[in-house]
Design a protein around this motif. Structure first.
Motif, PDB file in Angstrom:
ATOM      1  N   TYR A  45       0.707  -1.271  -0.072  1.00 29.12           N
ATOM      2  CA  TYR A  45      -0.006   0.086   0.114  1.00 29.12           C
ATOM      3  C   TYR A  45       0.949   1.259   0.093  1.00 29.12           C
ATOM      4  N   VAL A  46       2.062   1.353  -0.191  1.00 31.77           N
ATOM      5  CA  VAL A  46       2.990   2.188  -0.404  1.00 31.77           C
ATOM      6  C   VAL A  46       2.444   3.439  -1.289  1.00 31.77           C
ATOM      7  N   GLY A  47       1.922   2.933  -2.475  1.00 37.15           N
ATOM      8  CA  GLY A  47       1.247   3.625  -3.687  1.00 37.15           C
ATOM      9  C   GLY A  47       0.306   4.602  -3.224  1.00 37.15           C
ATOM     10  N   GLU A  48      -0.576   4.029  -2.407  1.00 38.12           N
ATOM     11  CA  GLU A  48      -1.704   4.661  -1.991  1.00 38.12           C
ATOM     12  C   GLU A  48      -1.406   5.989  -1.114  1.00 38.12           C
ATOM     13  N   TYR A  49      -0.380   6.004  -0.594  1.00 38.85           N
ATOM     14  CA  TYR A  49       0.079   7.226   0.414  1.00 38.85           C
ATOM     15  C   TYR A  49       0.916   7.967  -0.781  1.00 38.85           C
ATOM     16  N   LEU A  50       2.070   7.111  -1.176  1.00 37.79           N
ATOM     17  CA  LEU A  50       3.183   8.128  -2.049  1.00 37.79           C
ATOM     18  C   LEU A  50       2.898   8.077  -3.447  1.00 37.79           C
ATOM     19  N   GLY A  51       1.953   8.172  -3.762  1.00 36.63           N
ATOM     20  CA  GLY A  51       1.764   7.935  -5.430  1.00 36.63           C
ATOM     21  C   GLY A  51       1.613   9.300  -6.113  1.00 36.63           C
ATOM     22  N   GLU A  52       1.227   9.191  -7.288  1.00 34.46           N
ATOM     23  CA  GLU A  52       1.201  10.384  -8.178  1.00 34.46           C
ATOM     24  C   GLU A  52       0.652  11.658  -7.328  1.00 34.46           C
TER      25      GLU A  52
END
Lengths: 152, 152, 152, 152, 152, 152, 152, 152, 152, 152
Positions: free
Chosen positions: I65-72
């Motif tokens: 879930y890193v991308g949910e927080y540190l995404g685009e």
């Protein structure tokens, strides 16, 4: 102004003359018929003397120019306070006392008087020495008119 | 702790019970044989009661858990002061009084006692109502031991 | 307290009920026979209502617990001010006005009244809308008793 | 500049000449056809006089160099305010009044005018003495144009 | 309120929905017929939308409760600013730019307009991207009505 | 230095000569082939002129010592800002504008450019007067290079 | 005063004479029969010497005007502290030590003494060099009377 | 973490267990073979225990989760200091002592050691009770390595 | 967000997982092909990772879930700094170093580069351990692009 | 002192002579066999030169009074820092760099060294110019001894 002093210099000179003449504020208070702290406040530019006080100060200090500085058009500039909180040990402890006991004092004022304040304007104060075998005590009285909040 | 309260909640409850019972600090002071301001200071977490005061508070307030909070290991955390300078009108005027008259008070202490301070620790205070036809007056007494600076 | 609210929550609810009923402070002022700003100050916890105001507020707002919060033992905690200087644009301009014109106002008070202040306690205020073809104007009146410094 | 003064010295001299001639701001306001507080603001460097005011000030004060300081290229440096919050008792109470009643005043402006502010620029103010048998009152009027926030 | 959110939570949700729908402020500005910065200011609680904006926001975001939060009785609480000076690198550089060039800007306003200010109320702003082979540039426009100080 | 001035005195003299010659920054900008705000920034010690600017300033102002102060070894000491937040009404409104709209501006920069800032160093600014029948407007442009944060 | 110096100048001269004579505070302490830190505190205006110290200082420094400055009416103005927190690296580390270990120190005082403080008035201090093969150590002793809070 | 506590809660529980077991820091110091102030600092999150201290703390306090909080990866976050200046009376007097005597202490360090500081890192401290017929005394020792400034 | 965490909680969890897996920032830097300080800055919300870093972080930490927080759409909110000045001993010494040597560093930049700054945006930094028989040394490198002030 | 200068004047003169002789700190560093930043720190009163440095400075600058100011009894008063946070753009960016990356730097120090700090006393620093086709870079090295916290 004849003596050609700024106000800070004037007040410093007043205190210096008082010191050279060996006068205490208690002496001055007695000779002017005023309270000690009121007189001390005049010497620090924190109170406005009456015309008769101006005359008496001239006499007691042996000078003639008090009226040039503290006459009819003079109004104390009471905003030149020490840093907040004060760094001087005496002033800090006064500050600490009213801050530590501030909310309890407020509750007692509410219980005894209702919604309002102790005035710092219609106000007088005293500093007394109370002898005590366990060590003398400083007794400071703050005495101000109660001012209720209005309903309008 | 049985009542399961944080300290701020505990002190708030103490004041609420007192209010619901219609007790004033004057009443409590009389029943505990202490001064009003000392009692009020306990209710704001600014003073440490003696064991007998803890017992008496339990009785007067009709509860049994004062000792869990204000017992032997309790030491007041006196550093939770109002903002500096205070914004509450009552506290501000106390603050203003000791700041405006601070240097005059310091001079009087020097003249009467020498080099030292009024203790805010070996200290007691009082709030009195003085009736006056021109408007009642609040009389606050700050009474602390004189502590001289040592020579070493 | 029956409604089980903290004071900030209570005042927020009062304002919400007022808003849902479509009442203005002008409406409330008329129904309670008080000034608008005094009423508004009650709704922000900055003024203490009289017992009759408490009754009237209950009626007008259609609730029954105003007295639990603003009853006999309630005293406003007036020290919860905005940051200093205020960051809200309306409050900042009030602040700027009294700071920019502060020394001139002080001089006029000295000339007209002598050594003293305008009380912020024995005080009332008003906010009016003055229609003007060049753009309506906000007229704020600050009306406080003059308090002279004592001689003692 | 002919009189060779810094601006602070110049404004201090203006006030001194006014004092020596026994003129009040009310006198000056009448002779210049301006409001008292506007005139007082000029004397503290917080307002810019019109060319005709400059001429009139020269005449009334019996000097010829007002225009060197307050002429076409002069713009007041309005940022030299007292400390924040102010320590002077008069200024503090003005500050306290607008802070304590700040949010209530804001609500009334919103109710009466909508989303916007009272200008401190398109602004005028007054200080009046209102006689009252219970004690004279200071009435300060802050009168500024309402400025609505734009939609864009 | 149906969605049962505090204002900070409501604005956070607005921004989250916008992000999940892949909408930019430029998209919203086009669909609502407003400027980008005005729309962005609404999403941070710093501007008040017109009733038609409220309707349009509901449509574009696919929700129905914008009006509960930003309706007739809503007035932005514009005083929740970042710390002063700001610590965020973008905000700090904006702050630095207006502080470093502040006195020069003031002089140019005086030369071009006379004694007055640029309004931050009757105001609009823009953020543009200007492509440049040496590196793209951020162009921020601050556009406010000139407000002259009155003579009174 | 031949003219024997401190830097603050030197900049004050520059502005005084400019004023006595009736020159505006617009005039100087035209004669030096630079932007107005850059020239104004030089006169307040906030920008470093090129050698040719130094020559041109000497000519236009009719003096010969600009180079002694603003020559090769001169670097502006840009840290002498007004108090924070600024108290001058013009500067405060600039400050308020970038603080109130700060987070919205930041969002627009992120959407248009990605993760980075507007440089306050590789920067230029403009102050323009835009005539408008509803009241002239001040248009200030802040124009800085976008600097992206690096990945490393 | 014969030497016609302000107090800051007087203390600076005292330290300069001491330096020119190659005297350390340890030398002075030995010759006056006082502690080093007490003597050093006199040289910074933070302690009041006894009359015999005044005589001895005159002798050791080869001057005759110490009594004009530090005589009977002299009281140290102890409030001229460094900025808070201090920026000098030595003072900052002292500050850090008492702040980082402050609450642990407070707990130990409570455990060992009960409810009270270490006096900073009935106080003496020492600075010693302790030789150590791993690097010499600075040993600072703070030694103050325990003052218990009263019950009243 | 098994006990599922935040760090502030964990340290509060440690102190509570210690209190319930009637242990003093002196007891703990003896059982762990460490100094009292070091142990007290651990209990306030201001020092890092060695692995053996962690084991010993578990034993003495009768728990098994000290290592989950204060294990290998634990580093004290020493920056959670009291407000500056401290408002607690004990901490304020420590602060006052090092500020009032700060410059004299600095001079003595310079005289005895040269250009450098007393380390607050390679540091240890002690709190002792010294019995005295005139009133017991608190003796606090600050003992840090001298660190000379380098020449490079 | 799937993990349903606020950003502070998310970063705290990241650091906790890293700690439980016994990973150092050096390990992560090697596996992600980035610099240590850049990776550490991501873990404190002070840097924005590239999409490939997001993927790699998920793999190395064993989460999804890193991308949910540190995404685009993620942009670091870099303004949550420690108090100013910092109270943590490590941060304070960094602060002291750049303040004590600030003006000398500024002079060297002027001499070597001319009028401009070291960018804190186009910037990278390193922390190295340098072994030294007299005691290991911390070597911190601050490496930013020189940005010259423009002439315009 | 023969040259009869205050310390600020003395350091200003040192820098002026250096500038008139066209010397850079790099030149001085080479001639004195010291590092540039150490020499620059001497010229701003932030470092203490060795006796041989004093001799060399006299020679290189062609004067004879450096020893009167920077001799054996001279100790730098390192506490005269810029305002906090600094307002100068160069100093601010140094400050921002160590604040934004402060907690990440702290973590790396903990991972590489354990519980302790980078000394700002046993410290040296460097400013280098690194040529780069994309724009030259400023490389600043902070190099201090690691100091571990003791167990006691």
């Amino acid at each position: 102004m004849s003596a050609n002093l700024t106000y800070p210099q004037f007040f410093e000179r007043l205190r210096q003359i008082k010191s050279e003449k060996g006068l205490t504020f208690a002496d001055l208070a007695q000779q002017l018929g005023r309270d000690e702290l009121f007189i001390a406040a005049i010497f620090y530019g924190q109170a406005k003397p009456e015309p008769e006080d101006v005359e008496n100060l001239n006499k007691v200090l042996g000078i003639d120019y008090v009226g040039e500085y503290l006459g009819e058009h003079y109004f104390p500039d009471r905003g030149h306070l020490d840093p907040v909180p004060p760094q001087d040990p005496i002033l800090y402890r006064l500050f600490e006392a009213v801050m530590v006991y501030g909310r309890p004092i407020r509750s007692l004022i509410h219980e005894k008087f209702g919604d309002g304040i102790m005035s710092a304007i219609d106000f007088r104060g005293h500093v007394e020495k109370v002898e005590d075998p366990k060590g003398d005590r400083v007794k400071i009285t703050l005495d101000g008119k109660f001012l209720p909040y209005r309903r309008w």
